[in-house]
Design an enzyme around this catalytic site. Structure first.
Site, PDB file in Angstrom:
ATOM      1  N   VAL A   1       4.549  40.881 -39.572  1.00  0.00           N
ATOM      2  CA  VAL A   1       3.652  39.451 -39.918  1.00  0.00           C
ATOM      3  C   VAL A   1       5.066  39.064 -40.207  1.00  0.00           C
ATOM      4  CG1 VAL A   1       1.698  39.737 -39.880  1.00  0.00           C
ATOM      5  CG2 VAL A   1       2.816  39.764 -42.613  1.00  0.00           C
TER       6      VAL A   1
ATOM      7  N   HIS B   1       7.298  38.248 -37.837  1.00  0.00           N
ATOM      8  CA  HIS B   1       7.389  37.237 -36.775  1.00  0.00           C
ATOM      9  C   HIS B   1       6.233  36.002 -36.664  1.00  0.00           C
ATOM     10  CE1 HIS B   1       9.608  39.538 -34.310  1.00  0.00           C
ATOM     11  NE2 HIS B   1       9.109  40.581 -35.366  1.00  0.00           N
TER      12      HIS B   1
ATOM     13  N   GLN C   1      -6.233  39.184 -41.225  1.00  0.00           N
ATOM     14  CA  GLN C   1      -5.657  41.152 -41.591  1.00  0.00           C
ATOM     15  C   GLN C   1      -7.061  41.272 -42.367  1.00  0.00           C
ATOM     16  OE1 GLN C   1      -2.162  41.804 -42.697  1.00  0.00           O
ATOM     17  NE2 GLN C   1      -2.214  44.179 -42.936  1.00  0.00           N
TER      18      GLN C   1
ATOM     19  N   SER D   1      -8.853  42.949 -45.321  1.00  0.00           N
ATOM     20  CA  SER D   1      -8.547  41.898 -46.536  1.00  0.00           C
ATOM     21  C   SER D   1      -8.862  43.817 -47.408  1.00  0.00           C
ATOM     22  CB  SER D   1      -9.542  41.842 -47.217  1.00  0.00           C
ATOM     23  OG  SER D   1      -9.979  41.501 -48.519  1.00  0.00           O
ATOM     24  N   GLN D   2      -8.206  43.692 -48.314  1.00  0.00           N
ATOM     25  CA  GLN D   2      -7.793  45.006 -49.336  1.00  0.00           C
ATOM     26  C   GLN D   2      -9.411  44.637 -50.536  1.00  0.00           C
ATOM     27  OE1 GLN D   2      -3.965  46.543 -50.283  1.00  0.00           O
ATOM     28  NE2 GLN D   2      -4.481  47.586 -48.259  1.00  0.00           N
TER      29      GLN D   2
ATOM     30  N   ARG E   1      -6.544  47.650 -55.815  1.00  0.00           N
ATOM     31  CA  ARG E   1      -5.357  47.731 -54.746  1.00  0.00           C
ATOM     32  C   ARG E   1      -3.981  47.650 -54.550  1.00  0.00           C
ATOM     33  NH1 ARG E   1      -6.495  41.440 -51.608  1.00  0.00           N
ATOM     34  NH2 ARG E   1      -5.704  40.327 -52.907  1.00  0.00           N
TER      35      ARG E   1
ATOM     36  N   ASN F   1       2.412  33.022 -28.326  1.00  0.00           N
ATOM     37  CA  ASN F   1       2.582  33.142 -26.726  1.00  0.00           C
ATOM     38  C   ASN F   1       3.475  33.541 -26.953  1.00  0.00           C
ATOM     39  OD1 ASN F   1       5.063  31.417 -27.929  1.00  0.00           O
ATOM     40  ND2 ASN F   1       4.200  29.749 -28.999  1.00  0.00           N
ATOM     41  N   ALA F   2       3.670  33.325 -25.401  1.00  0.00           N
ATOM     42  CA  ALA F   2       4.938  34.269 -24.485  1.00  0.00           C
ATOM     43  C   ALA F   2       6.303  33.683 -24.715  1.00  0.00           C
ATOM     44  CB  ALA F   2       4.300  34.372 -22.993  1.00  0.00           C
TER      45      ALA F   2
ATOM     46  N   ARG G   1      11.486  44.601 -31.221  1.00  0.00           N
ATOM     47  CA  ARG G   1      10.695  45.900 -31.630  1.00  0.00           C
ATOM     48  C   ARG G   1      10.833  47.081 -30.799  1.00  0.00           C
ATOM     49  NH1 ARG G   1      10.838  44.684 -37.273  1.00  0.00           N
ATOM     50  NH2 ARG G   1      10.663  42.638 -37.533  1.00  0.00           N
TER      51      ARG G   1
END
Ligand SMILES: Cc1cc2nc3c(=O)[nH]c(=O)nc-3n(C[C@H](O)[C@H](O)[C@H](O)COP(=O)(O)OP(=O)(O)OC[C@H]3O[C@@H](n4cnc5c(N)ncnc54)[C@H](O)[C@@H]3O)c2cc1C
Length: 267
Positions: free
Chosen positions: A80, A82, A89, A91-92, A179, A195-196, A206
């Site tokens: 994340v 990026h 995501q 949730s905890q 948590r 997006n590309a 990465r």
């Protein structure tokens, strides 16, 4: 569960879409004939031209949505970072923390002493999570009902039977603080859309050997999925050393030759 990436959806005809945007920039075409003549060959040549010119904005018109599971919170935190992407995501707060799985790093898994310590702490943390969650939830219930029973489980069970909706709200409120004890190793699931152009940057960072093993695994799976549906667009994607010297300097893995052989895909 091992890292698993699924390509959930993507812009239809991604390469043609990028080629249409490129064609508009470099030819007198109007919108009405923008699709004309965009054979696979012509599409590929537009995409190649954009790469040669370093003209990346047409690649922003197509996006790819991935479902990623079996990764740790340590990995999702890196993902994340990026910013040019969207995320949803697990949730905890809404999911019971005693039911989370944990990722065991392979280096720990093959070291008996390290593994014993790892498993011991994970077990203690899961138990502590349960104790904290129950103590908090039972405390909220006692605050409302005046229930004087010392046994948290009994207080919770009674209230759950009487007021299931309010019980669930109290447990979620308790999860919110419990948590804090969950480890970075807890698994998570995440849906992300890139997006590309942003994906190309993601792969450069990465897929590199210097990236952490887990996010590298995620990036490699994402790249393979992209190559299946847009082979020309992602042809030159991979770590930065594919296109020149390794940018990592003194921190280089020193394996540029092997990395290039892996990502050149048989060229
Ligand atoms: C090997 C490795 C080690 C790392 N170690 C650390 C670390 O120790 N600590 C740490 O905090 N992070 C670390 N990171 C994360 C790294 O610093 C980036 O945050 C992450 O890789 C996201 O990259 P990005 O900014 O290029 O991507 P995105 O956020 O998707 O941004 C894409 C591109 O958009 C542009 N952009 C986006 N936002 C801005 C902005 N605000 N201003 C100007 N341009 C912008 C940039 O050109 C950027 O490359 C590491 C990453 C790697 C791969």
């Amino acid at each position: 569960m091992a890292v698993k990436v699924t390509l959930l959806n993507y812009t239809p005809n991604p390469e043609q879409t990028v080629a249409m945007a490129a064609k508009l920039c470099y030819s007198p075409s109007g919108i009405e004939d923008i699709r004309d003549g965009l054979t696979e060959e012509k599409t590929a040549s537009f995409i190649e031209m954009l790469a040669d010119l370093g003209h990346a904005s047409p690649t922003e018109h197509v996006s790819f949505t991935f479902g990623i599971e079996g990764i740790s919170r340590a990995c999702s935190h890196q993902l994340v970072r990026h910013r040019i992407a969207s995320y949803s995501q697990q949730s905890q707060r809404y999911v019971d923390g005693t039911k989370f799985d944990f990722v065991t790093p392979p280096e720990i898994a093959k070291n008996e002493k390290a593994l014993a310590a790892f498993n011991r702490v994970i077990e203690q943390q899961t138990e502590a999570y349960r104790e904290i969650r129950d103590a908090l939830a039972a405390g909220y219930i006692r605050g409302l009902t005046g229930d004087s029973n010392d046994d948290d489980a009994a207080v919770m069970e009674r209230f759950k039977a009487e007021k299931p909706k309010q019980f669930s709200a109290f447990v979620k409120k308790a999860n919110e603080d419990a948590r804090f004890i969950l480890p970075n190793a807890s698994t998570t699931k995440i849906v992300c859309t890139f997006n590309a152009r942003s994906l190309q940057n993601f792969f450069a960072h990465r897929c590199c050997n210097r990236a952490q093993w887990e996010i590298r695994e995620v990036a490699e799976q994402m790249l393979l999925l992209c190559l299946e549906v847009a082979p020309h667009l992602f042809k030159n994607c991979g770590p930065s050393c594919l296109f020149g010297p390794c940018p990592e300097g003194a921190m280089s893995c020193g394996k540029a030759k092997e990395v290039r052989a892996k990502y050149r895909r048989g060229e």
